[in-house]
Every structure is written in structure tokens, then in C-alpha cells.
Scaffold this active site. Structure first.
Site, mmCIF file in Angstrom:
data_model
loop_
_atom_site.group_PDB
_atom_site.id
_atom_site.type_symbol
_atom_site.label_atom_id
_atom_site.label_comp_id
_atom_site.label_asym_id
_atom_site.label_seq_id
_atom_site.Cartn_x
_atom_site.Cartn_y
_atom_site.Cartn_z
ATOM 1 N N HIS A 117 -1.948 -10.170 12.617
ATOM 2 C CA HIS A 117 -1.414 -8.958 11.985
ATOM 3 C C HIS A 117 -1.012 -8.032 13.146
ATOM 4 C CE1 HIS A 117 -0.966 -5.217 9.996
ATOM 5 N NE2 HIS A 117 -2.084 -4.700 10.466
ATOM 6 N N CYS A 152 -3.287 -3.819 4.733
ATOM 7 C CA CYS A 152 -2.366 -4.838 5.258
ATOM 8 C C CYS A 152 -2.756 -6.253 4.862
ATOM 9 C CB CYS A 152 -2.277 -4.737 6.773
ATOM 10 S SG CYS A 152 -1.664 -3.148 7.300
ATOM 11 N N GLU A 189 0.856 -1.184 0.000
ATOM 12 C CA GLU A 189 0.000 0.000 0.000
ATOM 13 C C GLU A 189 0.893 1.234 0.000
ATOM 14 O OE1 GLU A 189 -2.052 0.797 3.808
ATOM 15 O OE2 GLU A 189 -1.376 -1.192 4.412
HETATM 16 P P1 HMG Z 1 -3.584 6.679 21.563
HETATM 17 O O1 HMG Z 1 -4.383 7.898 21.431
HETATM 18 O O2 HMG Z 1 -2.166 6.817 21.949
HETATM 19 O O3 HMG Z 1 -4.315 5.605 22.501
HETATM 20 O O4 HMG Z 1 -3.631 5.909 20.171
HETATM 21 P P2 HMG Z 1 -4.505 5.531 24.078
HETATM 22 O O5 HMG Z 1 -4.416 6.858 24.688
HETATM 23 O O6 HMG Z 1 -5.762 4.735 24.232
HETATM 24 O O7 HMG Z 1 -3.266 4.666 24.605
HETATM 25 C C1 HMG Z 1 -2.889 3.451 24.065
HETATM 26 C C2 HMG Z 1 -2.689 2.458 25.197
HETATM 27 O O8 HMG Z 1 -1.640 2.908 26.081
HETATM 28 C C3 HMG Z 1 -3.928 2.260 26.095
HETATM 29 O O9 HMG Z 1 -3.983 0.864 26.415
HETATM 30 C C4 HMG Z 1 -3.563 3.045 27.350
HETATM 31 O O10 HMG Z 1 -4.226 2.573 28.525
HETATM 32 C C5 HMG Z 1 -2.077 2.781 27.431
HETATM 33 P P3 HMG Z 1 -5.232 -0.029 25.907
HETATM 34 O O11 HMG Z 1 -6.432 0.537 26.523
HETATM 35 O O12 HMG Z 1 -5.248 0.153 24.394
HETATM 36 O O13 HMG Z 1 -4.889 -1.407 26.348
HETATM 37 N N1 HMG Z 1 -1.347 3.754 28.275
HETATM 38 C C6 HMG Z 1 -0.353 3.406 29.113
HETATM 39 N N2 HMG Z 1 0.201 2.216 29.414
HETATM 40 C C7 HMG Z 1 1.233 2.216 30.324
HETATM 41 N N3 HMG Z 1 1.699 3.338 30.943
HETATM 42 C C8 HMG Z 1 1.157 4.542 30.672
HETATM 43 C C9 HMG Z 1 0.085 4.620 29.722
HETATM 44 N N4 HMG Z 1 -0.655 5.631 29.221
HETATM 45 C C10 HMG Z 1 -1.539 5.093 28.345
HETATM 46 N N5 HMG Z 1 1.639 5.641 31.265
HETATM 47 C C11 HMG Z 1 -3.562 4.151 18.572
HETATM 48 C C12 HMG Z 1 -3.219 4.565 19.988
HETATM 49 C C13 HMG Z 1 -3.118 2.726 18.338
HETATM 50 C C14 HMG Z 1 -5.063 4.260 18.340
HETATM 51 C C15 HMG Z 1 -2.799 5.111 17.598
HETATM 52 O O14 HMG Z 1 -1.423 4.906 17.723
HETATM 53 C C16 HMG Z 1 -3.196 4.939 16.136
HETATM 54 O O15 HMG Z 1 -4.126 5.581 15.651
HETATM 55 N N6 HMG Z 1 -2.444 4.064 15.380
HETATM 56 C C17 HMG Z 1 -2.733 3.816 13.957
HETATM 57 C C18 HMG Z 1 -3.944 2.927 13.732
HETATM 58 C C19 HMG Z 1 -3.705 1.476 14.107
HETATM 59 O O16 HMG Z 1 -2.582 1.002 14.209
HETATM 60 N N7 HMG Z 1 -4.783 0.687 14.246
HETATM 61 C C20 HMG Z 1 -4.685 -0.739 14.528
HETATM 62 C C21 HMG Z 1 -5.880 -1.518 13.997
HETATM 63 S S1 HMG Z 1 -6.131 -1.227 12.253
HETATM 64 C C22 HMG Z 1 -4.871 -2.177 11.493
HETATM 65 O O17 HMG Z 1 -4.269 -2.999 12.111
HETATM 66 C C23 HMG Z 1 -4.563 -1.895 10.057
HETATM 67 C C24 HMG Z 1 -3.316 -1.073 9.808
HETATM 68 O O18 HMG Z 1 -2.160 -1.863 9.979
HETATM 69 C C25 HMG Z 1 -3.354 -0.447 8.412
HETATM 70 C C26 HMG Z 1 -3.596 -1.355 7.218
HETATM 71 O O19 HMG Z 1 -4.372 -2.290 7.215
HETATM 72 O O20 HMG Z 1 -3.012 -1.002 6.195
HETATM 73 C C27 HMG Z 1 -3.211 0.097 10.769
#
Ligand code: HMG
Length: 384
Positions: A233, A111, A79
Site C-alpha cells: 500500500h 485503505c 472512504e
Molecule cells: P513530516 O512531518 O513531513 O515528516 O510528515 P518528517 O519531518 O519526518 O519528514 C519526512 C521524511 O523526509 C523523513 O525521512 C526526513 O528525514 C526526510 P524518514 O525518516 O521518514 O525516512 N527529509 C528529507 N529528505 C531529504 N532532504 C531533506 C529532508 N528533510 C526531511 N531536506 C508524514 C510526514 C508522512 C508523517 C506526513 O506527511 C503525514 O502525516 N502523512 C499522512 C499520514 C500517512 O500517510 N501515513 C502513512 C501510514 S498510514 C497509511 O498508510 C494509511 C493511509 O493511507 C490512510 C488509510 O488507510 O485510509 C494514510
């Protein structure tokens, strides 16, 4: 006829950033990135690297002259396409010195692309048992500096040769799949970086896994006891954990503990590299094969591509698989990378080669590289 992955190789860029340093630069608690997201390092490609050069590097690590003569199909799942018209696969023909009687093309479905390629290759070999197919996943995952997705970037390529009598992973031909039109993640053609509804994308991913696991059990009268390992994945390593956790309490504790332990072995490489987009599931496979796998194990593999397509399929690890994979070279490649400061990474992120660029080969640290953009055409070379 047994068909599956006969060889598998990987390429990752030679630079990385440290995730704790990234967290500090972004004023985030490092535990959020290392525990909450589950990453340690992130691969950073050079401006002369792209989906084509990384694909050439990963394929070159496994192809012999004999393999090349037996190839009848070449599919690149990506992609991070570098051209709206010509496929990455066409560029690889001379870079890899491949014979002309090959059907070659590129597949895009986020992906999921490499899995689409893999299943197409299995069908091809079943119709052409004397032929082999080369399937390559190659991507640069980019969300942009200071975005929530930044910590889930990465880059690299995984290449697989599919043949009869495979020596690494036999595909059982048991598979369930699904497609839904979902707006969880997208990258319009004008943009170098992806857009994501991050939390929503996590929910869709988990829902696809649960739906497909239910379907798989019904279709094949399967139970979790049929498998010792689930591979996911891995856009970031916490993502697979979230899907796995949905099984906790629904399957025996000992089975859940076994799956969790094996998942940890499958994410070792991803913690070091980050998201390979369509190569991520296969980097996980390679990590598991290198760090923990046993001959004759039954694996269940969950492929997910935003947009969204999911597939859950199974495979059997073949006896002697460890003699086929060049584990030492893979571990050396990961160990020998150079750390880049966050400031240098940010500077390099802005570099975009324009028409007229000529790359000095003396400054190149990759066997295959983008050498020039001439008349808006990207030209590639192999270092002598
Ligand atoms: P964010 O805003 O950083 O999320 O975005 P958050 O605030 O919910 O924090 C993430 C985690 O860290 C949470 O844990 C928090 O509790 C934890 P969870 O509830 O998820 O278990 N946290 C802590 N842990 C320890 N110590 C601390 C602390 N503070 C918070 N102090 C997000 C995270 C992944 C959403 C963002 O990075 C993002 O948008 N990433 C891109 C999208 C993505 O990867 N999606 C995955 C599913 S889609 C997919 O897999 C397809 C893809 O590969 C693309 C394709 O197909 O081509 C993406």
C-alpha cells in the site's frame, strides 16, 4: 478453480500539481518532498469529480457488454463516500448501464476497502463460477492546505474484474490478515479532511507488515525466495521503502536488491499521482505490471488500512497479462494531464458545491461527472 484479476483499469483526474512547486510554496526544501516523502506530482480532482465519477471512469475503461452481462457482484471500496446511506455502487448502475441482477454495495475500512472487496469477490466467484465480480477502489485523499499530510494527498480510482481463469493475476488463496483498534488516522463524518498521527501511523504500518510477514511464513512455510516482488500500500512512495528496509540484512543481499528494484517499478505511477487511499496498492500493481512484470512471477501484496486492518496475500502473474492491460492508454492518460499552479489548486480546494448547483457540461473534462445537486441529492451524468 483458478480465480483472480481478469482485467484492471485506472482513472486519474486530469489536473496535477508539481511537488517541487508545492514545496517552494510551503517554504520546504524540495528534496524533503521528492526524496524524503518520494513524490513528484499530485492528482487534483475537479469539484465535479468524486468517488462515484472516478469509479465510473475507471470501470468504463475495462468493461465490455459481455462483462456487464456476466456480472453478479459490484463492490466499491471507498472512504470518500458521498452519502451516509446510499452506496456509490448504486449510482454506478445506470452510469455504467449495468443489468439489475447484481448484488452491489460499498465497503469502508480506510485503505483496506478494496482488498476486502477483492477477497469477497474471489469467494463469490468460487460459489458462482460462471459469474464475474467488479471491484472498484475510488478515493480522494485530503488532509488540508499547509498540513504535514498535504504532500501525501492524491485522487483516483482502480477497477478490477474478478473471474475464473483470470488473465492478469491469479490469487493463490494464501493470505494472512489482522485487525487492531488503532487511532493512527481517521476522518469524522463532519470533516472533508482526514486527521492523522503521522509518525505513529508509519510505525503501525511497518509493525503490521512485519507481523503479517512472520505469520505468512509460519502458516505457509514460506521464505522470501518464493517471491520476486513485494507490492505495498503506497500512501506516499517512501512508506513502502520503510517497510521493505526492515528486511535488509535479514534476507540475502541479492534478493533485497531484486525486491528494491521491483519496488521502484511499482511506485512509478504513485510518484505521479499520490495517494489513492484504497486504490494505492492496486495502482502499484498496475505500475509494476506496466513497467517491469514478467509472466509467472509470484507476488506478495501488502494491504493496509488505517484504523487498522492489514492483509498479506499472494498472486501469480499470468502469461499474456500484457496483452490484457491497455498500457498505452494508461501512459497517455498520465502524460496528457494539465499542471495547475499552487494558487489555482488552493482556490479550487475551497470550492464545495452546495444544494442547487448545476454544472455546465461545457466546462467538464471527465466522461462521468456530477451534474447537479437538487433537493440535496447528487445527480450524475455521462458526457455525450
Ligand atoms: P513530516 O512531518 O513531513 O515528516 O510528515 P518528517 O519531518 O519526518 O519528514 C519526512 C521524511 O523526509 C523523513 O525521512 C526526513 O528525514 C526526510 P524518514 O525518516 O521518514 O525516512 N527529509 C528529507 N529528505 C531529504 N532532504 C531533506 C529532508 N528533510 C526531511 N531536506 C508524514 C510526514 C508522512 C508523517 C506526513 O506527511 C503525514 O502525516 N502523512 C499522512 C499520514 C500517512 O500517510 N501515513 C502513512 C501510514 S498510514 C497509511 O498508510 C494509511 C493511509 O493511507 C490512510 C488509510 O488507510 O485510509 C494514510
Amino acid at each position: 478453480m483458478d480465480i483472480g484479476i481478469d482485467k484492471i483499469g485506472v482513472y486519474v483526474p486530469k489536473n496535477y500539481i508539481d511537488i517541487v512547486e508545492l514545496a517552494k510554496a510551503r517554504n520546504v526544501d524540495p528534496n524533503k518532498f521528492t526524496i524524503g516523502i518520494g513524490q513528484d506530482k499530485q492528482a487534483v480532482p475537479q469539484p465535479y469529480e468524486d468517488a462515484v465519477t472516478m469509479a465510473a471512469n475507471s470501470a468504463d475503461s475495462i468493461l465490455t457488454a459481455e462483462d456487464k452481462q456476466a456480472l453478479g457482484l459490484l463492490i466499491v471500496g471507498t472512504e470518500s463516500s458521498i452519502d451516509e446511506s446510499k452506496s456509490s455502487a448504486a449510482f454506478l448502475m445506470d452510469l455504467l448501464d449495468l443489468p439489475e441482477d447484481i448484488r452491489s454495495f460499498e465497503i469502508k475500512q480506510a485503505c483496506y476497502g478494496a482488498t476486502a472487496g477483492l477477497q469477497t469477490a474471489v469467494d463469490f466467484v468460487s460459489q458462482n463460477p460462471d459469474k464475474k465480480a467488479l471491484v472498484i477502489a475510488s478515493d480522494i485523499a485530503r488532509y488540508g492546505i499547509k498540513t504535514p499530510g498535504e504532500v501525501t494527498q492524491g485522487a483516483g480510482s482502480v477497477a478490477m474484474i474478478v473471474s475464473q481463469n483470470p488473465r492478469v493475476l491469479k490469487l493463490t488463496r494464501k493470505s494472512v490478515y489482522m485487525t487492531r483498534n488503532v487511532g493512527d488516522f481517521w476522518r469524522p463524518t463532519f470533516s472533508k479532511t482526514a486527521f492523522a498521527r503521522g509518525k505513529f501511523s508509519n510505525e503501525v504500518y511497518v509493525d503490521f507488515f512485519n507481523t503479517l510477514w512472520k505469520k505468512y511464513q509460519e502458516k505457509y512455510s514460506a521464505t522470501i525466495d518464493d517471491f520476486s516482488t513485494l507490492l505495498f500500500h503506497i500512501p506516499y512512495t517512501k512508506m513502502g521503502t520503510k517497510a521493505l528496509r526492515t528486511l535488509e540484512g535479514k534476507i540475502p543481499d541479492t534478493k533485497y536488491a531484486e525486491l528494491t528494484e521491483h519496488y521502484q517499478a511499482s511506485i512509478k505511477f504513485s510518484r505521479e499521482v499520490g495517494n489513492l487511499y484504497t486504490g494505492s496498492l492496486y495502482l502499484g500493481l498496475l505500475s509494476y505490471l506496466t513497467n517491469a512484470a514478467q509472466s509467472n512471477e509470484e507476488l506478495l501484496l501488502f494491504s493496509y488500512g488505517s484504523g487498522a486492518v492489514g492483509e498479506l496475500y499472494s498472486g501469480e502473474i499470468q502469461a499474456g497479462f500484457d496483452t490484457i492491460i491497455d498500457q498505452n492508454s494508461i501512459l497517455k492518460m498520465l502524460d496528457n494531464r494539465q499542471k495547475m499552479s499552487i494558487a489555482d489548486y488552493e482556490k479550487m480546494y475551497q470550492i464545495e458545491y452546495q444544494n442547487g448547483t448545476i454544472v455546465d457540461p461545457q466546462a467538464v473534462n471527465s466522461k462521468f461527472y456530477l451534474s447537479e445537486i437538487k433537493e440535496n441529492e447528487r445527480l450524475y451524468k455521462k458526457l455525450k
